[in-house]
Design a protein around this motif. Structure first.
Motif, PDB file in Angstrom:
ATOM      1  N   PHE A 290      20.885  41.681  41.429  1.00 51.50           N
ATOM      2  CA  PHE A 290      20.019  42.398  40.519  1.00 51.50           C
ATOM      3  C   PHE A 290      20.692  42.553  39.085  1.00 51.50           C
ATOM      4  O   PHE A 290      19.647  42.294  38.111  1.00 51.50           O
ATOM      5  CB  PHE A 290      19.980  43.615  41.263  1.00 51.50           C
ATOM      6  CG  PHE A 290      19.305  44.921  40.536  1.00 51.50           C
ATOM      7  CD1 PHE A 290      17.932  44.946  40.311  1.00 51.50           C
ATOM      8  CD2 PHE A 290      20.080  45.564  39.630  1.00 51.50           C
ATOM      9  CE1 PHE A 290      17.230  45.861  39.630  1.00 51.50           C
ATOM     10  CE2 PHE A 290      19.197  46.674  38.928  1.00 51.50           C
ATOM     11  CZ  PHE A 290      17.787  46.661  38.898  1.00 51.50           C
ATOM     12  N   PHE A 291      21.859  42.809  38.929  1.00 52.51           N
ATOM     13  CA  PHE A 291      22.328  42.984  37.678  1.00 52.51           C
ATOM     14  C   PHE A 291      22.293  41.775  36.730  1.00 52.51           C
ATOM     15  O   PHE A 291      22.076  41.735  35.380  1.00 52.51           O
ATOM     16  CB  PHE A 291      23.719  43.624  37.537  1.00 52.51           C
ATOM     17  CG  PHE A 291      23.510  45.068  37.744  1.00 52.51           C
ATOM     18  CD1 PHE A 291      22.956  45.969  36.774  1.00 52.51           C
ATOM     19  CD2 PHE A 291      23.770  46.016  38.929  1.00 52.51           C
ATOM     20  CE1 PHE A 291      22.927  47.557  36.969  1.00 52.51           C
ATOM     21  CE2 PHE A 291      23.881  47.069  39.191  1.00 52.51           C
ATOM     22  CZ  PHE A 291      23.096  47.908  38.272  1.00 52.51           C
ATOM     23  N   LEU A 292      22.524  40.427  37.426  1.00 49.89           N
ATOM     24  CA  LEU A 292      22.555  39.142  36.843  1.00 49.89           C
ATOM     25  C   LEU A 292      21.106  39.160  36.341  1.00 49.89           C
ATOM     26  O   LEU A 292      20.888  38.711  35.390  1.00 49.89           O
ATOM     27  CB  LEU A 292      22.862  38.146  37.743  1.00 49.89           C
ATOM     28  CG  LEU A 292      24.342  38.059  38.004  1.00 49.89           C
ATOM     29  CD1 LEU A 292      24.602  36.975  38.970  1.00 49.89           C
ATOM     30  CD2 LEU A 292      24.936  37.513  36.657  1.00 49.89           C
ATOM     31  N   ASP A 293      20.056  39.537  37.110  1.00 49.15           N
ATOM     32  CA  ASP A 293      18.714  39.239  36.925  1.00 49.15           C
ATOM     33  C   ASP A 293      18.418  40.150  35.504  1.00 49.15           C
ATOM     34  O   ASP A 293      17.462  39.709  34.502  1.00 49.15           O
ATOM     35  CB  ASP A 293      17.708  39.596  38.109  1.00 49.15           C
ATOM     36  CG  ASP A 293      16.316  39.061  38.100  1.00 49.15           C
ATOM     37  OD1 ASP A 293      15.993  38.256  37.035  1.00 49.15           O
ATOM     38  OD2 ASP A 293      15.426  39.924  38.427  1.00 49.15           O
ATOM     39  N   VAL A 294      18.973  41.425  35.276  1.00 52.99           N
ATOM     40  CA  VAL A 294      18.516  42.168  34.361  1.00 52.99           C
ATOM     41  C   VAL A 294      19.123  41.581  33.223  1.00 52.99           C
ATOM     42  O   VAL A 294      18.572  41.654  31.987  1.00 52.99           O
ATOM     43  CB  VAL A 294      19.072  43.503  34.653  1.00 52.99           C
ATOM     44  CG1 VAL A 294      19.274  44.385  33.304  1.00 52.99           C
ATOM     45  CG2 VAL A 294      18.561  44.520  35.717  1.00 52.99           C
ATOM     46  N   ARG A 295      20.271  41.135  33.275  1.00 58.21           N
ATOM     47  CA  ARG A 295      21.104  40.536  32.052  1.00 58.21           C
ATOM     48  C   ARG A 295      20.353  39.137  31.592  1.00 58.21           C
ATOM     49  O   ARG A 295      20.169  38.942  30.456  1.00 58.21           O
ATOM     50  CB  ARG A 295      22.485  39.876  32.476  1.00 58.21           C
ATOM     51  CG  ARG A 295      23.444  41.246  32.417  1.00 58.21           C
ATOM     52  CD  ARG A 295      24.769  40.840  32.512  1.00 58.21           C
ATOM     53  NE  ARG A 295      25.717  42.053  32.551  1.00 58.21           N
ATOM     54  CZ  ARG A 295      26.053  42.832  33.714  1.00 58.21           C
ATOM     55  NH1 ARG A 295      25.222  42.620  34.850  1.00 58.21           N
ATOM     56  NH2 ARG A 295      26.744  43.685  33.497  1.00 58.21           N
ATOM     57  N   ARG A 296      19.489  38.379  32.372  1.00 54.69           N
ATOM     58  CA  ARG A 296      18.655  37.232  31.959  1.00 54.69           C
ATOM     59  C   ARG A 296      17.551  37.881  31.277  1.00 54.69           C
ATOM     60  O   ARG A 296      17.123  37.365  30.184  1.00 54.69           O
ATOM     61  CB  ARG A 296      18.301  36.430  33.397  1.00 54.69           C
ATOM     62  CG  ARG A 296      19.497  35.769  33.934  1.00 54.69           C
ATOM     63  CD  ARG A 296      18.572  35.036  34.992  1.00 54.69           C
ATOM     64  NE  ARG A 296      19.688  34.196  35.814  1.00 54.69           N
ATOM     65  CZ  ARG A 296      20.183  34.838  37.000  1.00 54.69           C
ATOM     66  NH1 ARG A 296      19.427  35.798  37.611  1.00 54.69           N
ATOM     67  NH2 ARG A 296      20.993  34.254  37.651  1.00 54.69           N
ATOM     68  N   ARG A 297      17.005  39.150  31.833  1.00 55.68           N
ATOM     69  CA  ARG A 297      15.657  39.415  31.028  1.00 55.68           C
ATOM     70  C   ARG A 297      16.167  39.844  29.798  1.00 55.68           C
ATOM     71  O   ARG A 297      15.491  39.663  28.852  1.00 55.68           O
ATOM     72  CB  ARG A 297      15.025  40.457  31.880  1.00 55.68           C
ATOM     73  CG  ARG A 297      14.559  40.088  33.234  1.00 55.68           C
ATOM     74  CD  ARG A 297      13.361  39.117  33.003  1.00 55.68           C
ATOM     75  NE  ARG A 297      13.739  37.985  33.232  1.00 55.68           N
ATOM     76  CZ  ARG A 297      13.001  36.551  32.984  1.00 55.68           C
ATOM     77  NH1 ARG A 297      11.951  36.666  32.368  1.00 55.68           N
ATOM     78  NH2 ARG A 297      13.617  35.382  33.234  1.00 55.68           N
ATOM     79  N   ILE A 298      17.320  40.585  29.562  1.00 45.51           N
ATOM     80  CA  ILE A 298      17.629  41.197  28.249  1.00 45.51           C
ATOM     81  C   ILE A 298      17.815  40.064  27.264  1.00 45.51           C
ATOM     82  O   ILE A 298      17.533  40.228  26.305  1.00 45.51           O
ATOM     83  CB  ILE A 298      18.904  41.913  28.594  1.00 45.51           C
ATOM     84  CG1 ILE A 298      18.765  43.379  29.313  1.00 45.51           C
ATOM     85  CG2 ILE A 298      19.642  42.274  27.242  1.00 45.51           C
ATOM     86  CD1 ILE A 298      19.799  44.034  29.603  1.00 45.51           C
TER      87      ILE A 298
END
Length: 340
Positions: A290-298
């Protein structure tokens, strides 16, 4: 002084004229000496092994140089980057790992009392809760390379070939201090009493047990399994330390979310507890994804979107994926004739 069994094996290999065995044992002796901080002796052995062969003279047959039986293809070597302090584990797991690491670091003290450090560890528990990460962390703390076993390069369909490749793998591993990691250990260490298994897997397990018994203490063996009930009982007893890595508690998971949120810039609009409840991951691997996905979007937004907006979007996406996975599992169960 080198271990007596290694010296005896070196003598036997020399008497037999088995140059491959002689080199493998000599490299194991060098690794053993290096683990005892006897770098001078280890370097001299290594230089002796690299001595070039004399040229052929007087028509005598040239004796081929000593070549190691290379089993490096059966492992994937990596340099660990994850410290033990970065993992979210129960206090009892931390303590057990700290003790293992201390024994390895101070092995010379134990050997002065005729003792060897523990070096065989079994990790059991559901997938996604840190077994692979813990193996890497132990290697990191010991400053050793991590050797992960590649089953595709070890297990074959040819009779007897798997056992031979397994022996070559262990021969290679003994040549230097390392952490040897068997993921999905039940794939190769299954119960020999299973009536559905062939005689070949029984021979493989017998070979595996012999190799584990002969593994020097400067090589740390870590086995991981999601199904400890499938392991051969004799295999189970080979491990000096057995740890269960269960699903994370809500306290551990909230702590993980809290630490992750603190790494972001901007206002998340969520407390760690609320975000954790919104995502509802069942394992650390899901939370990490989940947090890797957030970092990609950021990274892709490049400042054009607020953190709160990205988190809202990723929470919805994660819930949608989780729901689809659950519904797929239910539909699969309905169509499976084995499920009533």
């Amino acid at each position: 002084m080198a271990r007596s069994d290694l010296i005896i094996n070196l003598v036997k290999a020399s008497v037999r004229g088995d140059v491959a065995d002689a080199r493998a044992v000599a490299e194991a002796i060098a690794a053993d000496e290096r683990s005892k901080k006897h770098s001078g002796v280890a370097d001299r052995i290594s230089r002796a092994l690299d001595t070039p062969q004399p040229p052929q003279r007087n028509g005598q047959a040239h004796t081929p140089g000593i070549r190691v039986r290379d089993g490096s293809g059966g492992v994937q070597r990596s340099e660990p980057r994850r410290p033990l302090s970065s993992l979210y584990l129960d206090e009892s797991i931390y303590k057990a790992c700290d003790e293992l690491i201390e024994e390895q670091r101070r092995a010379d003290v134990l050997r002065a009392y005729g003792l060897e450090p523990r070096h065989r560890l079994l990790l059991a528990g559901p997938p996604g809760n840190g077994k692979t990460s813990l193996a890497e962390a132990i290697a990191y703390e010991l400053a050793l390379p991590l050797f992960t076993v590649r089953y595709d390069a070890v297990v074959t369909s040819y009779l007897g070939e798997t056992a031979q490749r397994l022996r070559r793998l262990f021969d290679f591993v003994r040549t230097e201090p390392c952490v040897l990691f068997f993921d999905e250990f039940d794939a190769i260490g299954k119960e020999r009493g299973d009536i559905h298994e062939t005689g070949e897997i029984k021979r493989v397990i017998t070979t595996l047990l012999l190799q584990i018994d002969d593994l020097p203490s400067y090589c740390v063996l870590v086995g991981a399994t999601n199904h400890p009930e499938l392991l051969d009982r004799a295999t189970w007893r080979r491990f000096e330390l057995r740890l269960s890595l269960n699903a994370p508690s809500s306290k551990q998971m909230i702590k993980y979310f809290h630490d992750q949120l603190n790494e972001f810039e901007g206002q998340p609009g969520y407390t760690a507890k609320r975000l954790c409840e919104s995502v509802a991951p069942v394992s650390f691997s899901e939370a990490e994804a989940f947090f890797l996905d957030v970092r990609r979007r950021i990274a892709l937004a490049q400042g054009a979107r607020e953190l709160r907006s990205i988190l809202d979007d990723r929470v919805k996406a994660f819930r949608s994926h989780s729901r689809a996975r659950i519904e797929g599992a239910i539909d699969g169960g309905k169509t499976d004739p084995s499920v009533s």
